[in-house]
Design an enzyme around this catalytic site. Structure first.
Site, mmCIF file in Angstrom:
data_model
loop_
_atom_site.group_PDB
_atom_site.id
_atom_site.type_symbol
_atom_site.label_atom_id
_atom_site.label_comp_id
_atom_site.label_asym_id
_atom_site.label_seq_id
_atom_site.Cartn_x
_atom_site.Cartn_y
_atom_site.Cartn_z
ATOM 1 N N LEU A 1 11.491 14.631 -22.657
ATOM 2 C CA LEU A 1 11.106 13.372 -23.313
ATOM 3 C C LEU A 1 10.663 13.834 -24.622
ATOM 4 C CD1 LEU A 1 9.342 11.330 -20.420
ATOM 5 C CD2 LEU A 1 11.457 10.841 -21.271
ATOM 6 N N HIS B 1 8.038 16.976 -8.402
ATOM 7 C CA HIS B 1 8.451 18.165 -8.099
ATOM 8 C C HIS B 1 8.496 18.610 -7.022
ATOM 9 C CE1 HIS B 1 8.640 21.759 -10.918
ATOM 10 N NE2 HIS B 1 8.007 22.413 -10.042
ATOM 11 N N MET C 1 16.568 15.732 -16.091
ATOM 12 C CA MET C 1 16.905 17.171 -16.549
ATOM 13 C C MET C 1 16.403 17.261 -17.979
ATOM 14 S SD MET C 1 17.395 18.399 -13.814
ATOM 15 C CE MET C 1 17.845 20.085 -13.915
HETATM 16 C C1 GRF Z 1 14.243 16.467 -6.303
HETATM 17 O O1 GRF Z 1 14.040 17.567 -5.699
HETATM 18 C C2 GRF Z 1 12.954 16.536 -7.682
HETATM 19 O O2 GRF Z 1 11.702 16.870 -7.096
HETATM 20 C C3 GRF Z 1 13.577 17.230 -8.671
HETATM 21 O O3 GRF Z 1 15.011 16.939 -8.817
HETATM 22 C C4 GRF Z 1 15.319 16.758 -7.641
HETATM 23 C C5 GRF Z 1 15.846 15.570 -7.819
HETATM 24 O O4 GRF Z 1 16.700 14.918 -6.655
HETATM 25 N N1 GRF Z 1 12.705 17.055 -9.801
HETATM 26 P P1 GRF Z 1 17.314 13.486 -6.513
HETATM 27 O O5 GRF Z 1 18.221 13.532 -7.753
HETATM 28 O O6 GRF Z 1 16.281 12.254 -6.647
HETATM 29 O O7 GRF Z 1 18.274 13.474 -5.448
#
Ligand code: GRF
Length: 207
Positions: free
Chosen positions: A94, A110, A91
């Site tokens: 970088l 994504h 989240m």
């Molecule tokens: C996923 O849906 C990914 O596409 C997005 O964040 C979510 C992460 O899920 N970037 P997880 O932590 O891998 O369960």
């Protein structure tokens, strides 16, 4: 040659788990060398520890100075001889040290088509709400190269998924996560086998 991965994750880490499992079963010729999280309570860190993978917690709490945080992440990746960095629900943005050192070697997954459903504010369920309110009949999961811009780097793999009239954020989320769990390891497997060649560092690629 076995692809050495460094994974950055902030929360659940279900994509990390899919990658760990694909490495463990040798479905892909890769190893997860280090898992880094900005969140000390991330379940992703537990998943990594359970698999015997070294973990690092690197955050605003451990490194309040953004430059030192950026350098610490780059150093951790380098120390583990990471070839490719995988963002999996990471989240944070970088910093320039990591982006420069791993230029064209940082991937992200994504939960919707890019660039349409990307950019600032497009994370988590907000992405799926945008998909639903747009009225598209097809969505899907995308793996893209990470650059300085949010969700702007070139897409290197995409798995389409229909959007049904009665879909909700929850039903979309369940289906797209299942897609992601196949797409991310598959894409890494193609990179390991040379079927996808990441552009050399120093070159810029248009999406
Ligand atoms: C996923 O849906 C990914 O596409 C997005 O964040 C979510 C992460 O899920 N970037 P997880 O932590 O891998 O369960």
């Amino acid at each position: 040659m076995t692809l050495r991965l460094g994974v950055l994750a902030s929360h659940n880490g279900s994509n990390l788990q899919a990658i760990i499992d694909s490495c463990a079963t040798k479905a892909i010729d890769a190893t997860v060398e280090v898992v880094i999280s900005n969140n000390s309570a991330a379940y992703a860190l537990t998943r990594a520890a359970d698999a015997g993978i070294p973990t690092r917690h690197i955050s605003t709490a451990t490194h309040p100075d953004p430059k030192s945080r950026d350098i610490t992440i780059a150093t951790a990746l380098r120390d583990h001889h990471v070839d490719v960095v995988c963002l999996a629900g990471y989240m944070k943005q970088l910093g320039s040290h990591v982006i420069t050192e791993y230029q064209n070697r940082i991937l992200n997954i994504h939960r919707a088509p890019l660039p349409r459903f990307g950019g600032p504010g497009m994370y988590g369920r907000a992405i799926l709400e945008a998909v639903l309110s747009s009225g598209v009949t097809e969505a899907g999961a995308a793996v893209h190269i990470v650059d300085e811009e949010y969700d702007q780097g070139p897409v290197i793999a995409f798995s389409p998924m229909p959007v049904y009239r009665d879909d909700t954020v929850e039903t979309l989320e369940t289906r797209v996560l299942a897609l992601e769990h196949r797409l991310y390891p598959e894409t890494l497997g193609k990179i390991a086998r040379g079927e996808i060649v990441l552009p050399p560092a120093g070159s810029t690629v248009s999406p």
